[in-house]
Design a protein around this motif. Sequence first.
Motif, PDB file in Angstrom:
ATOM      1  N   LYS A  45      -2.646   0.681   1.475  1.00  0.00           N
ATOM      2  CA  LYS A  45      -2.534  -0.305   2.546  1.00  0.00           C
ATOM      3  C   LYS A  45      -1.603  -1.443   2.126  1.00  0.00           C
ATOM      4  CE  LYS A  45      -5.533  -2.786   5.730  1.00  0.00           C
ATOM      5  NZ  LYS A  45      -6.919  -3.149   6.041  1.00  0.00           N
ATOM      6  N   ARG A  46      -1.711  -1.853   0.870  1.00  0.00           N
ATOM      7  CA  ARG A  46      -0.883  -2.934   0.357  1.00  0.00           C
ATOM      8  C   ARG A  46       0.591  -2.533   0.330  1.00  0.00           C
ATOM      9  NH1 ARG A  46      -2.833  -5.405  -5.050  1.00  0.00           N
ATOM     10  NH2 ARG A  46      -4.437  -6.167  -3.651  1.00  0.00           N
ATOM     11  N   LYS A  47       0.849  -1.269  -0.045  1.00  0.00           N
ATOM     12  CA  LYS A  47       2.220  -0.766  -0.101  1.00  0.00           C
ATOM     13  C   LYS A  47       2.757  -0.411   1.275  1.00  0.00           C
ATOM     14  CE  LYS A  47       1.855   1.208  -4.718  1.00  0.00           C
ATOM     15  NZ  LYS A  47       1.883   2.451  -5.481  1.00  0.00           N
ATOM     16  N   GLY A  48       1.864  -0.334   2.264  1.00  0.00           N
ATOM     17  CA  GLY A  48       2.274   0.062   3.603  1.00  0.00           C
ATOM     18  C   GLY A  48       2.451   1.568   3.713  1.00  0.00           C
ATOM     19  N   ASN A  49       1.879   2.288   2.759  1.00  0.00           N
ATOM     20  CA  ASN A  49       1.970   3.741   2.729  1.00  0.00           C
ATOM     21  C   ASN A  49       0.609   4.309   3.069  1.00  0.00           C
ATOM     22  OD1 ASN A  49       2.438   6.395   2.219  1.00  0.00           O
ATOM     23  ND2 ASN A  49       2.745   6.179   0.027  1.00  0.00           N
ATOM     24  N   ASN A  50       0.496   4.979   4.209  1.00  0.00           N
ATOM     25  CA  ASN A  50      -0.788   5.537   4.628  1.00  0.00           C
ATOM     26  C   ASN A  50      -1.067   6.889   4.013  1.00  0.00           C
ATOM     27  OD1 ASN A  50      -1.387   3.338   6.198  1.00  0.00           O
ATOM     28  ND2 ASN A  50      -0.376   4.183   7.992  1.00  0.00           N
TER      29      ASN A  50
END
Length: 108
Positions: A45-50
């Motif tokens: 979530k922090r990396k924006g990678n689901n």
Amino acid sequence: MMHMIKDACDWFKELKKKDFQFLHCWRVLRGTRKWEDYVEKKLAKRKGNNDSNDSGAHTSDTDSPREIPKPMGRDKAKKMRSSGATPTSDPDALSIFQRMAESSEQKQ
């Protein structure tokens, strides 16, 4: 490893102006699958990678978290007691109780 934990606690104290009070909880939970899944989800979530499927690639077989079996629920236990069934979820515990009963019979 201890040095990293101490650094993290020091960093927390700098940010929050108080000691981290749940280190004992973290030590218990850190190796469980549920905790590992939670951390992976937060990092994704922090990396924006689901897509967190590739995040397990960095762990080796020796680093895999220990699996803690989920205890039987209250309703299931009550149902088993009323039906007279023996618990099959933990055969090791059943064998331990049987050995305890046998040893107490031998002592008598």
